[in-house]
Design a protein around this motif. Structure first.
Motif, PDB file in Angstrom:
ATOM      1  N   ASP A 189       0.934  -1.184   0.145  1.00 22.05           N
ATOM      2  CA  ASP A 189      -0.007   0.018  -0.084  1.00 22.05           C
ATOM      3  C   ASP A 189       0.923   1.292  -0.154  1.00 22.05           C
ATOM      4  N   LYS A 190       1.830   1.380   0.660  1.00 16.93           N
ATOM      5  CA  LYS A 190       2.716   2.555   0.781  1.00 16.93           C
ATOM      6  C   LYS A 190       3.333   2.632  -0.288  1.00 16.93           C
ATOM      7  N   LEU A 191       3.923   1.788  -1.167  1.00 12.13           N
ATOM      8  CA  LEU A 191       4.546   1.957  -2.515  1.00 12.13           C
ATOM      9  C   LEU A 191       3.428   2.683  -3.320  1.00 12.13           C
ATOM     10  N   ALA A 192       2.265   1.983  -3.296  1.00  8.73           N
ATOM     11  CA  ALA A 192       1.376   2.363  -4.328  1.00  8.73           C
ATOM     12  C   ALA A 192       0.927   4.062  -3.994  1.00  8.73           C
ATOM     13  N   GLU A 193       0.699   4.226  -2.895  1.00 10.04           N
ATOM     14  CA  GLU A 193       0.450   5.572  -2.382  1.00 10.04           C
ATOM     15  C   GLU A 193       1.577   6.387  -3.141  1.00 10.04           C
ATOM     16  N   ASN A 194       2.773   6.163  -2.592  1.00 16.35           N
ATOM     17  CA  ASN A 194       3.896   6.979  -2.943  1.00 16.35           C
ATOM     18  C   ASN A 194       3.809   7.019  -4.810  1.00 16.35           C
TER      19      ASN A 194
END
Length: 158
Positions: free
Chosen positions: A47-52
């Motif tokens: 999720d964090k990579l997708a958000e970034n």
């Protein structure tokens, strides 16, 4: 500039006794069902990579625990051993290689999973913890006082 045509494009190099890559996905799926070390690997959301990156989701297939090898690319030799096992009993077969990496791990894991034997030749320069890892999987490790290339030559002279 001279252009050279790859004569093996889409056909590969034909070598007696070496199977071509399969296009039949049902075959490896069927073999996996017979592999005692097989289990479905998890699909993880990052999720964090997708958000970034500004996208809705990214999913990653986590292959680190597959056959305890740590990577997907280490499955090649195990697949060949599984193919042999699908054709018949391999318990009296010994697979021999010279490898200080994924291939040696794959030979060791594949042989162990299907009841065969594995012998892995290692150069004396390979760290002892790698030899220990191969031994724990069930391989017989032979350390030689040659370079990695010389270890391959030794394997061919058995």
């Amino acid at each position: 500039m001279q252009h050279i045509t790859n004569q093996y494009f889409k056909t590969g190099i034909q070598m007696a006794g070496v199977p071509l890559p399969s296009t039949n996905s049902a075959r490896p799926v069927g073999m996996l069902k017979n592999c005692p070390a097989h289990f479905q690997t998890p699909l993880m959301s990052v999720d964090k990579l997708a958000e970034n990156l500004g996208i809705s989701s990214i999913h990653v297939k986590d292959e680190r625990d597959r056959m305890k090898l740590g990577s997907f690319k280490a499955l090649g030799a195990a697949y060949v051993i599984a193919s042999d096992a699908a054709e018949g009993d391999v318990s009296n077969t010994t697979y021999i290689t010279a490898s200080a990496g994924n291939h040696g791990l794959s030979v060791a894991a594949g042989a162990s999973a299907f009841g065969a034997k594995a012998v892995v030749y290692l150069s004396h320069t390979v760290p002892e913890d790698f030899a220990t890892r191969l031994s724990k999987i069930g391989a017989t490790v032979v350390t030689v006082s040659y370079t990695h290339l010389r270890a391959h030559e030794t394997r061919g002279n058995l």
